[in-house]
Each structure stands twice: as C-alpha cells, then as structure tokens.
Design a protein around this motif. Structure first.
Motif, PDB file in Angstrom:
ATOM      1  N   UNK A 131      35.821  43.457  11.974  1.00 48.08           N
ATOM      2  CA  UNK A 131      36.965  43.693  10.938  1.00 48.08           C
ATOM      3  C   UNK A 131      36.416  43.105   9.574  1.00 48.08           C
ATOM      4  N   UNK A 132      36.388  43.649   8.576  1.00 52.46           N
ATOM      5  CA  UNK A 132      36.004  43.418   7.150  1.00 52.46           C
ATOM      6  C   UNK A 132      37.191  43.243   6.277  1.00 52.46           C
ATOM      7  N   UNK A 133      37.410  41.944   5.591  1.00 50.95           N
ATOM      8  CA  UNK A 133      38.647  41.869   4.972  1.00 50.95           C
ATOM      9  C   UNK A 133      38.202  41.218   3.347  1.00 50.95           C
ATOM     10  N   UNK A 134      38.226  42.074   2.496  1.00 49.50           N
ATOM     11  CA  UNK A 134      37.995  41.945   1.118  1.00 49.50           C
ATOM     12  C   UNK A 134      38.775  42.599   0.260  1.00 49.50           C
TER      13      UNK A 134
ATOM     14  N   UNK B  99      37.778  43.673  -2.534  1.00 49.54           N
ATOM     15  CA  UNK B  99      36.969  44.502  -3.642  1.00 49.54           C
ATOM     16  C   UNK B  99      36.160  45.570  -2.536  1.00 49.54           C
ATOM     17  N   UNK B 100      36.388  46.688  -3.037  1.00 55.00           N
ATOM     18  CA  UNK B 100      35.781  47.811  -1.924  1.00 55.00           C
ATOM     19  C   UNK B 100      34.219  47.772  -2.221  1.00 55.00           C
ATOM     20  N   UNK B 101      33.508  47.668  -3.082  1.00 57.80           N
ATOM     21  CA  UNK B 101      32.293  47.659  -3.159  1.00 57.80           C
ATOM     22  C   UNK B 101      31.719  46.529  -2.010  1.00 57.80           C
ATOM     23  N   UNK B 102      32.171  45.427  -2.096  1.00 53.95           N
ATOM     24  CA  UNK B 102      32.003  44.360  -1.187  1.00 53.95           C
ATOM     25  C   UNK B 102      32.139  44.553  -0.057  1.00 53.95           C
ATOM     26  N   UNK B 103      33.126  45.319   0.498  1.00 52.44           N
ATOM     27  CA  UNK B 103      33.262  45.630   1.876  1.00 52.44           C
ATOM     28  C   UNK B 103      32.238  46.751   2.289  1.00 52.44           C
TER      29      UNK B 103
ATOM     30  N   UNK C 210      37.110  48.266  11.590  1.00 55.11           N
ATOM     31  CA  UNK C 210      38.321  48.373  10.638  1.00 55.11           C
ATOM     32  C   UNK C 210      37.761  47.747   9.398  1.00 55.11           C
ATOM     33  N   UNK C 211      38.625  48.046   8.347  1.00 52.80           N
ATOM     34  CA  UNK C 211      38.610  47.252   7.084  1.00 52.80           C
ATOM     35  C   UNK C 211      40.029  47.045   6.504  1.00 52.80           C
ATOM     36  N   UNK C 212      40.109  45.956   5.724  1.00 54.72           N
ATOM     37  CA  UNK C 212      41.380  45.853   5.109  1.00 54.72           C
ATOM     38  C   UNK C 212      41.262  45.104   3.690  1.00 54.72           C
ATOM     39  N   UNK C 213      42.141  45.591   2.730  1.00 55.78           N
ATOM     40  CA  UNK C 213      41.923  45.125   1.512  1.00 55.78           C
ATOM     41  C   UNK C 213      42.753  43.983   1.079  1.00 55.78           C
ATOM     42  N   UNK C 214      43.397  43.433   2.203  1.00 49.91           N
ATOM     43  CA  UNK C 214      44.328  42.090   1.894  1.00 49.91           C
ATOM     44  C   UNK C 214      44.553  41.457   3.413  1.00 49.91           C
TER      45      UNK C 214
ATOM     46  N   UNK D  69      39.598  42.578  17.915  1.00 44.99           N
ATOM     47  CA  UNK D  69      38.411  42.383  17.005  1.00 44.99           C
ATOM     48  C   UNK D  69      37.710  41.291  17.736  1.00 44.99           C
ATOM     49  N   UNK D  70      36.270  41.128  17.814  1.00 42.81           N
ATOM     50  CA  UNK D  70      35.529  40.101  18.119  1.00 42.81           C
ATOM     51  C   UNK D  70      35.315  38.963  16.811  1.00 42.81           C
ATOM     52  N   UNK D  71      35.259  39.571  15.959  1.00 43.52           N
ATOM     53  CA  UNK D  71      35.206  38.750  14.518  1.00 43.52           C
ATOM     54  C   UNK D  71      35.761  39.408  13.388  1.00 43.52           C
ATOM     55  N   UNK D  72      36.230  38.592  12.571  1.00 43.71           N
ATOM     56  CA  UNK D  72      36.627  38.740  11.121  1.00 43.71           C
ATOM     57  C   UNK D  72      35.862  38.287  10.069  1.00 43.71           C
ATOM     58  N   UNK D  73      35.212  38.974   9.290  1.00 41.13           N
ATOM     59  CA  UNK D  73      34.437  38.784   8.176  1.00 41.13           C
ATOM     60  C   UNK D  73      35.463  38.673   6.901  1.00 41.13           C
ATOM     61  N   UNK D  74      35.820  37.556   6.280  1.00 39.50           N
ATOM     62  CA  UNK D  74      36.696  37.657   5.472  1.00 39.50           C
ATOM     63  C   UNK D  74      36.273  36.882   4.132  1.00 39.50           C
ATOM     64  N   UNK D  75      36.911  37.652   3.094  1.00 37.92           N
ATOM     65  CA  UNK D  75      36.678  36.958   1.560  1.00 37.92           C
ATOM     66  C   UNK D  75      37.711  35.762   1.506  1.00 37.92           C
ATOM     67  N   UNK D  76      37.285  34.748   0.586  1.00 38.61           N
ATOM     68  CA  UNK D  76      38.500  33.617   0.486  1.00 38.61           C
ATOM     69  C   UNK D  76      39.487  34.044  -0.625  1.00 38.61           C
ATOM     70  N   UNK D  77      38.958  34.478  -1.759  1.00 39.59           N
ATOM     71  CA  UNK D  77      39.749  34.765  -2.949  1.00 39.59           C
ATOM     72  C   UNK D  77      40.152  36.058  -2.874  1.00 39.59           C
ATOM     73  N   UNK D  78      41.568  36.404  -2.433  1.00 43.32           N
ATOM     74  CA  UNK D  78      41.875  37.438  -2.544  1.00 43.32           C
ATOM     75  C   UNK D  78      43.560  37.515  -2.941  1.00 43.32           C
ATOM     76  N   UNK D  79      44.131  38.686  -3.492  1.00 40.21           N
ATOM     77  CA  UNK D  79      45.433  39.058  -3.889  1.00 40.21           C
ATOM     78  C   UNK D  79      46.247  38.704  -2.682  1.00 40.21           C
ATOM     79  N   UNK D  80      47.291  37.964  -2.855  1.00 36.82           N
ATOM     80  CA  UNK D  80      48.214  37.830  -1.768  1.00 36.82           C
ATOM     81  C   UNK D  80      47.681  36.335  -1.058  1.00 36.82           C
TER      82      UNK D  80
END
Length: 247
Positions: A6-9, A11-15, A32-36, A49-60
């Motif tokens: 699962x990708x969590x970011x 910013x759509x270009x980063x995902x 899957x992908x999530x924006x927040x 999910x086996x792994x979540x790739x997540x950004x640190x600075x996000x809205x919310x």
C-alpha cells in the motif's frame, strides 16, 4: 507469492513514481493507494497488506501517527517511510519502522528494503501459524473441491471468484472450474481477512485478482478480473467496495 503493498502519500506524482519503481522489481504488487492516513487506515483494516510505504508530512495525520496506529494491529504490515526529511528517522525506528528511505534513492536501495519486507513477512506468517497450531485453529491455504468423481485441493491464492448458480457453488480458479459442497456464506466466513469480497448475493470475489472497475447504472459496478472475467457488484455493495479500495 508477491508482496502486497500500500502506498500512502498526499502527492499523486510521488505515489505514481514509487508505484513504478516497485513494479519494476517484479516482487511487489501495489494493491492500493491512499492520499492520507485516514484513507490508509480503512484500507489496512479491509485487506491484509504486507507493507505500507508512507510519507511523513501529510495533511491530517502524519505518517508517524499512522505507524503508531498500525503497530497495535494483531497482524501489522511492515511500515517503510519514504520521505525527503532525514530528521525523523530516530522516531520512525522507535515506532518499529522496518526501513527509512530518504529521497532521492536508487533502485538497489529499494531492493534492499523489499528483501527486508520479504523476511518480515515470512517471520510474521511463521509466528501466526505457530499461534494457530497452539490454539488448535491452524488453517491450510487449501480448499477441497470436486473434479469429476474425485476431491482435489486447490490453493486459495489461485481462486479468482466463486459463483452460486441453481443451488450449486462453482469455484473458478486458474486451473479450471470446480464444484464444492460449501455454500457462499460458509466460504465468505472461511476467507474472511483473505482479500475476498461478496460483490453480489451470488458472487464471492478475490479482490487481488481485480483489474478494473466499470461503472454501471444506478451506482452499481462491473468488476473486471484476471482473464477478462466480469462479475457484477450490486449497488448495495458498491459503496463498501469503494471504501475498501480507497475510492
């Protein structure tokens, strides 16, 4: 079996960039992908999910707060932070992060991360299997089905969908179509938390085999699966499926 990610970011270009890099490794399936973080939590609770790739600075909620929540789950996914900021690494590892990638990073660095995820997945599955054996609740990833006059065992991962027709249950798998004595309600319970979703009163679908959602009339869907198979999603189930997929 591929690592389900699962990708969590926010910013759509980063995902998109990370999705491309992960798919290039051939060992990872981006499910899957999530924006927040709020969207991510819903997805994590709906599918394993086996792994979540997540950004640190996000809205919310931040990625760190998301990691805090996921580590309380009974079968938490591995958490890998993907960020442009190196100063949060200590806090990230305090939250049991499996890895911390600072942008920009090379493909070989990502491969090392995926190897870590693979080892984590294997160890987690081993621990869970031991718990089930100890409690007497061990489950095989196999389903007994009928083929002509004999009973064979097929892997759950090979099942594409299950269909009820004229009071009979047919299991459509990569190796063929089989009948089973289980009813759909029993199979839905048996496959709970395994990525199967009851799209319609007559269909139970392996969501990991889904390729496309086709909108239909009055809020219903058609779900296209592997091999150009199409199954209906009732209007009542459509909103639930959208939530699971983060739509």
């Amino acid at each position: 079996m591929k690592i389900k990610a699962l990708i969590v970011d926010d910013e759509a270009p980063a995902r998109s960039e990370l999705r491309y890099m992960l798919q290039e490794t051939s060992d990872v399936e981006v499910v899957g992908e999530a924006a927040n973080a709020d969207e991510a939590i819903k997805l994590i609770k709906a599918l394993n999910y086996d792994v979540v790739f997540v950004d640190i600075q996000m809205q919310g909620l931040t990625g760190l707060q998301l990691a805090e929540i996921t580590k309380e789950l009974s079968l938490p996914p591995a958490v890998v932070f993907v960020t442009a900021y190196g100063e949060y690494a200590v806090k990230a590892f305090e939250l049991n992060a499996l890895d911390y990638l600072v942008k920009p990073f090379e493909e070989k660095r990502l491969v090392q991360t995926i190897e870590k995820v693979s080892r984590y997945k294997a160890s987690l599955e081993g621990l869970e299997h031991k718990k089930k054996i100890k409690s007497g609740k061990a489950e095989l990833d196999l389903l007994p089905v009928q083929e002509n006059d004999k009973t064979i065992l097929i892997s759950i991962d090979n099942i594409v969908y299950i269909h009820a027709q004229n009071e009979r249950i047919f299991v459509h798998a990569t190796g063929g179509v089989y009948s089973t004595s289980f009813n759909l309600k029993e199979l839905e319970s048996r496959f709970s938390n395994r990525g199967f979703f009851r799209t319609h009163r007559s269909y139970l679908v392996n969501i990991y085999k889904a390729k496309e959602i086709i909108p239909m009339f009055h809020g219903s869907f058609i779900l296209r699966l592997s091999g150009e198979i199409k199954v209906p999603v009732s209007r009542r189930k459509a909103s639930e499926l959208k939530s699971i997929l983060g739509m």
